[in-house]
Design an enzyme around this catalytic site. Structure first.
Site, mmCIF file in Angstrom:
data_model
loop_
_atom_site.group_PDB
_atom_site.id
_atom_site.type_symbol
_atom_site.label_atom_id
_atom_site.label_comp_id
_atom_site.label_asym_id
_atom_site.label_seq_id
_atom_site.Cartn_x
_atom_site.Cartn_y
_atom_site.Cartn_z
ATOM 1 N N LYS A 207 0.807 -1.227 0.000
ATOM 2 C CA LYS A 207 0.000 0.000 0.000
ATOM 3 C C LYS A 207 0.841 1.278 0.000
ATOM 4 C CE LYS A 207 -4.492 -1.535 1.388
ATOM 5 N NZ LYS A 207 -4.294 -2.949 1.815
ATOM 6 N N GLU B 138 -9.683 7.370 3.958
ATOM 7 C CA GLU B 138 -10.581 6.489 4.688
ATOM 8 C C GLU B 138 -9.850 5.177 4.893
ATOM 9 O OE1 GLU B 138 -10.565 6.530 1.368
ATOM 10 O OE2 GLU B 138 -10.276 4.361 1.181
ATOM 11 N N SER C 41 1.541 -9.871 -1.274
ATOM 12 C CA SER C 41 1.158 -8.466 -1.050
ATOM 13 C C SER C 41 1.486 -7.934 0.341
ATOM 14 C CB SER C 41 -0.324 -8.263 -1.349
ATOM 15 O OG SER C 41 -1.119 -9.105 -0.538
HETATM 16 C C1 PLP Z 1 -5.218 -3.930 1.500
HETATM 17 C C2 PLP Z 1 -4.546 -5.207 1.177
HETATM 18 C C3 PLP Z 1 -4.964 -6.024 0.087
HETATM 19 C C4 PLP Z 1 -6.177 -5.709 -0.732
HETATM 20 O O1 PLP Z 1 -6.129 -4.526 -1.439
HETATM 21 P P1 PLP Z 1 -5.854 -4.462 -3.018
HETATM 22 O O2 PLP Z 1 -6.137 -3.068 -3.367
HETATM 23 O O3 PLP Z 1 -6.767 -5.444 -3.669
HETATM 24 O O4 PLP Z 1 -4.430 -4.848 -3.214
HETATM 25 C C5 PLP Z 1 -4.244 -7.160 -0.192
HETATM 26 N N1 PLP Z 1 -3.182 -7.532 0.547
HETATM 27 C C6 PLP Z 1 -2.758 -6.793 1.593
HETATM 28 C C7 PLP Z 1 -1.572 -7.266 2.374
HETATM 29 C C8 PLP Z 1 -3.418 -5.616 1.949
HETATM 30 O O5 PLP Z 1 -3.000 -4.886 2.994
#
Ligand code: PLP
Length: 393
Positions: free
Chosen positions: A89, A111, A377
């Protein structure tokens, strides 16, 4: 470029800017300036330096030896979990705060649902000395106490939202209202590839550093920038957009988006938007969303707070529509098992969002010499409570 946004802000039939008239000047200011600002040499230099020295990029592309043996294929993990603050993020919040500064903004609003985007925003505001206000449903604040305190430590004001179900969509409404009332000095940092044009495009471009690095790293590791598969989880879709971006036109690369099936796609407790959703307007864009016959947004459900969203970004809705990305889903249990498996086999405890992507290893068939990249992610520290409650380890 078949799959990226048109000048009018559309991806096929999806996208656009469906906003109240009072928001128009803010969104228009952004739309008419963002591309020029983002591709200025000075901007790129500052962005790339911060990605390197503050975020810790490039993130490694790690060959997962034991996992590859188990699934008889070649598995690489793109380590976004090693980014500062623990997930992808921050790639976007760094980019957007630099954009806000160039537009002469003094204050930031955002938000947040689970608090991850809130923390990433609070972090870059501290870095830049900008005043930050984050709207968060009161119910979410109670569920995500550590992230609320993280934001406060970083100097951000967290405003509890008491309307509606006191969760993410109510927090979004409040943030929009604030923005309408403070158009001149405030920038609104949206955290995924959602919202009115140009937000989905801005966020996708900032996150596209993920697939840019993947290509370079695959040349090094495999002598070929193109893998056979790229797999990523999809909440709003920003980590997937980043992981897919530079492969969209390379049609021989199989792109797989993984949604949260929750307790089962047909259980009534799910967030599998491509299966359950219909076209509609959500947070300022036309996209696929889960809704009742008369257009009321259906409350989504997933064990992972980051995938618990009733829509997907318009770019993904289009990629699904034209069949460029295959969308699959994993249930809570499948994801939790995959999270434990990665922990045991590679020494990496993943975020539960990410574990949904990992669950595809059991559900898909790969050849021995396929190159499979999974976008890791985020890390699982924030999810410890959920792992403990699930208990089966
Ligand atoms: C917020 C988040 C997501 C989901 O958000 P996307 O916009 O779909 O990437 C996925 N993995 C992690 C670790 C997150 O913090």
């Amino acid at each position: 470029m078949k799959y990226t946004v048109t000048d009018k802000g559309y991806y096929g039939q999806f996208g656009g800017a469906y906003i109240p008239e009072m928001l128009y000047p803010n969104v228009e200011e952004l739309r008419s300036n963002y591309l020029q600002i983002m591709y200025e040499e000075e901007f790129q230099k500052e962005f790339n330096e911060l990605l390197k020295d503050f975020v810790g990029r490039p993130t490694p592309l790690y060959f997962a030896t034991r996992l590859s043996e188990r699934y008889a294929t070649r598995i690489y993990l793109k380590r976004e979990d090693l980014c500062h603050t623990g997930a992808h993020k921050i790639n976007n919040t760094i980019g957007q705060i630099l954009l806000a500064k160039r537009l002469g903004k003094k204050k930031i609003i955002a938000e947040t649902g689970a608090g991850q985007h809130g923390v990433a925003t609070a972090t870059v505001c501290a870095l830049m000395g900008m005043e930050c206000t984050v709207y968060m449903g009161k119910h979410d604040m109670e569920r995500q106490r550590p992230n609320v305190e993280r934001m406060r430590i970083l100097g951000t004001t967290v405003v509890p939202v008491l309307s509606g179900s006191m969760t993410l969509k109510d927090a979004t409404n409040e943030a929009m209202r604030h923005w309408i009332n403070h158009p001149v000095d405030t920038h609104y940092i949206i955290g995924s590839v959602v919202g009115p044009h140009p937000y989905p495009d801005i966020v996708a471009r900032f996150q596209s550093v993920i697939s840019k690095e993947m290509k370079e790293q695959l040349i090094e590791a495999e002598g070929n920038p193109f893998p056979d598969y790229v797999i990523a989880c999809v909440g709003g879709g920003s980590n997937a957009a980043g992981a897919f971006y530079h492969y969209l036109e390379a049609e021989h690369v199989n792109l797989v988006g993984v949604e949260a099936a929750g307790k089962g796609v047909q259980s009534g407790q799910s967030a599998a938007t491509t299966v359950l959703g219909k076209p509609g307007i959500l947070h300022g864009s036309k996209t696929l969303l889960m809704q009742t016959e008369d257009g009321q947004v259906v409350e989504p459900y997933s064990i992972s707070a980051g995938l618990d969203y009733p829509g997907i970004g318009p770019m993904h809705a289009h990629l699904f529509d034209v069949g460029r990305v295959q969308f699959l889903s994993a249930t809570d249990d499948e994801a939790m098992e995959a999270g434990i498996e990665l922990s045991r086999m590679e020494g990496i405890i993943p975020a539960i969002e990410t574990a949904h992507a990992l669950a595809m290893l059991k559900k898909m068939e790969f050849d021995r010499d396929d190159v499979v990249v999974i976008n890791l992610s985020g890390r699982g520290d924030k999810d410890l409570e959920t792992y403990i409650k699930w208990g089966k380890y």
